[in-house]
Write a protein that holds these residues in place. Structure first.
Motif, PDB file in Angstrom:
ATOM      1  N   VAL A   3     -12.597   1.076   9.122  1.00  0.00           N
ATOM      2  CA  VAL A   3     -13.664   0.375   9.830  1.00  0.00           C
ATOM      3  C   VAL A   3     -13.417  -1.130   9.821  1.00  0.00           C
ATOM      4  O   VAL A   3     -13.593  -1.810  10.843  1.00  0.00           O
ATOM      5  N   LEU A   4     -13.012  -1.679   8.675  1.00  0.00           N
ATOM      6  CA  LEU A   4     -12.718  -3.108   8.607  1.00  0.00           C
ATOM      7  C   LEU A   4     -11.610  -3.480   9.585  1.00  0.00           C
ATOM      8  O   LEU A   4     -11.671  -4.514  10.261  1.00  0.00           O
ATOM      9  N   ASN A   5     -10.591  -2.645   9.648  1.00  0.00           N
ATOM     10  CA  ASN A   5      -9.501  -2.875  10.590  1.00  0.00           C
ATOM     11  C   ASN A   5     -10.020  -2.826  12.036  1.00  0.00           C
ATOM     12  O   ASN A   5      -9.664  -3.668  12.870  1.00  0.00           O
ATOM     13  N   ALA A   6     -10.880  -1.854  12.317  1.00  0.00           N
ATOM     14  CA  ALA A   6     -11.440  -1.706  13.658  1.00  0.00           C
ATOM     15  C   ALA A   6     -12.321  -2.904  14.022  1.00  0.00           C
ATOM     16  O   ALA A   6     -12.282  -3.390  15.164  1.00  0.00           O
ATOM     17  N   GLN A   7     -13.097  -3.392  13.060  1.00  0.00           N
ATOM     18  CA  GLN A   7     -13.969  -4.534  13.311  1.00  0.00           C
ATOM     19  C   GLN A   7     -13.160  -5.784  13.638  1.00  0.00           C
ATOM     20  O   GLN A   7     -13.618  -6.671  14.361  1.00  0.00           O
ATOM     21  N   ARG A   8     -11.948  -5.857  13.129  1.00  0.00           N
ATOM     22  CA  ARG A   8     -11.083  -7.017  13.386  1.00  0.00           C
ATOM     23  C   ARG A   8     -10.300  -6.847  14.685  1.00  0.00           C
ATOM     24  O   ARG A   8     -10.165  -7.799  15.465  1.00  0.00           O
ATOM     25  N   GLU A   9      -9.775  -5.655  14.923  1.00  0.00           N
ATOM     26  CA  GLU A   9      -8.831  -5.474  16.020  1.00  0.00           C
ATOM     27  C   GLU A   9      -9.478  -5.119  17.361  1.00  0.00           C
ATOM     28  O   GLU A   9      -8.970  -5.529  18.413  1.00  0.00           O
ATOM     29  N   PHE A  10     -10.572  -4.363  17.366  1.00  0.00           N
ATOM     30  CA  PHE A  10     -11.182  -4.013  18.643  1.00  0.00           C
ATOM     31  C   PHE A  10     -11.653  -5.241  19.426  1.00  0.00           C
ATOM     32  O   PHE A  10     -11.421  -5.314  20.639  1.00  0.00           O
ATOM     33  N   PRO A  11     -12.317  -6.212  18.794  1.00  0.00           N
ATOM     34  CA  PRO A  11     -12.708  -7.407  19.555  1.00  0.00           C
ATOM     35  C   PRO A  11     -11.509  -8.180  20.113  1.00  0.00           C
ATOM     36  O   PRO A  11     -11.611  -8.781  21.193  1.00  0.00           O
TER      37      PRO A  11
END
Length: 270
Positions: A152-160
């Motif tokens: 989730v932390l990775n997704a919060q950084r990379e999706f935006p």
């Protein structure tokens, strides 16, 4: 001694706790002795590094350099990393431009060893790399407690970052598919089987677009920010928790979804 992040709950409840305490927990992690030693050494030495050969020859510097881009496992692949860095990113045939994992491209571009003057001598270079290093290493530490939280932390950084790029909708989906962590998040959130990854990539884009529209109300990754990203995060964590067989029962998880998502989305999920 390194600070161990606290993740007292699994699933979405655990994520909301981590989100609320993120600033304090990350500050405690960064302040730990091992992280501070790594950072102090990097700040002291990096300005004098003018070549990829010098960087890969210093294991302590290389540890931070790789760790800032999520490439920690390449610490012993010195020849490969040196080649990635020396080639730079300008020439079409540069190694970083040929690799599917764009972390190598980002690292090579950041250090700039392919340029006449590398970026290592810039006044803000150390701060930029260390900021990335702190975020990535905190993610790893969180993942040691609960791997879904690291995802989730990775997704919060990379999706935006993907959402904010000027790429086409299809290209953005291809970037997601090409990233194992991001692909795992969307496939899990949308209830797709593991065999999904063996499909032709065009078919994957088509199916992901359709699933995204059904669950999130949009087929365009440009919208994967704010409330839409939060909804995707929730779907991923609830799905992940349901399939992991952990302490929350399937009925309890379904009830949480019913309370927090629209009826149409819930009917699609179950």
């Amino acid at each position: 001694m390194t600070y161990t992040p606290v993740v007292p709950f699994s699933g979405y409840a655990g994520w909301k706790f981590l989100e609320r305490t993120m600033e304090k927990q990350q500050a405690a992690f960064v302040a730990s002795a091992q992280v501070q030693r790594d950072e102090d050494y990097f700040r002291e030495k990096i300005g004098s590094i003018t070549s990829a050969e010098e960087l890969v020859s210093d294991r302590r510097l290389l540890k931070v350099a790789l760790g800032a881009f999520g490439l920690d496992d390449d610490i012993n692949n010195k020849y490969f990393i040196r080649k990635v860095l020396e080639d730079g990113t300008i020439e079409p045939d540069a190694l970083a431009n040929k690799l599917s994992n764009k972390a190598y491209y980002n690292m090579s571009a950041a250090f700039g060893f392919g340029l006449s003057t590398p970026n290592t001598g810039m006044s803000d270079f150390a701060d930029d790399i260390l900021s990335k290093y702190e975020s990535r290493q905190f993610e790893i530490a969180v993942g040691d407690q609960d791997d879904s939280m690291r995802m989730v932390l990775n997704a919060q950084r990379e999706f935006p970052e993907i959402a904010g790029s000027t790429s086409s909708q299809t290209t953005k989906w291809l970037k997601i598919i090409g990233s194992t962590p991001l692909a795992t998040v969307v496939k899990t959130a949308f209830g797709l089987p593991s065999a999904f990854g063996s499909l032709d990539v065009d078919k994957q884009v088509e199916m992901l677009s359709a699933k995204s529209e059904a669950f999130l109300g949009t087929k365009d990754p440009t919208d994967f920010t704010g409330d839409t990203l939060e909804k995707l995060t929730k779907l991923y964590l609830v799905r992940s928790q349901m399939t992991s067989g952990n302490s929350m029962s399937g009925n309890s998880t379904a009830l949480m979804l019913l309370q927090n998502t629209s009826r149409s989305t819930f009917s699609l999920l179950v």
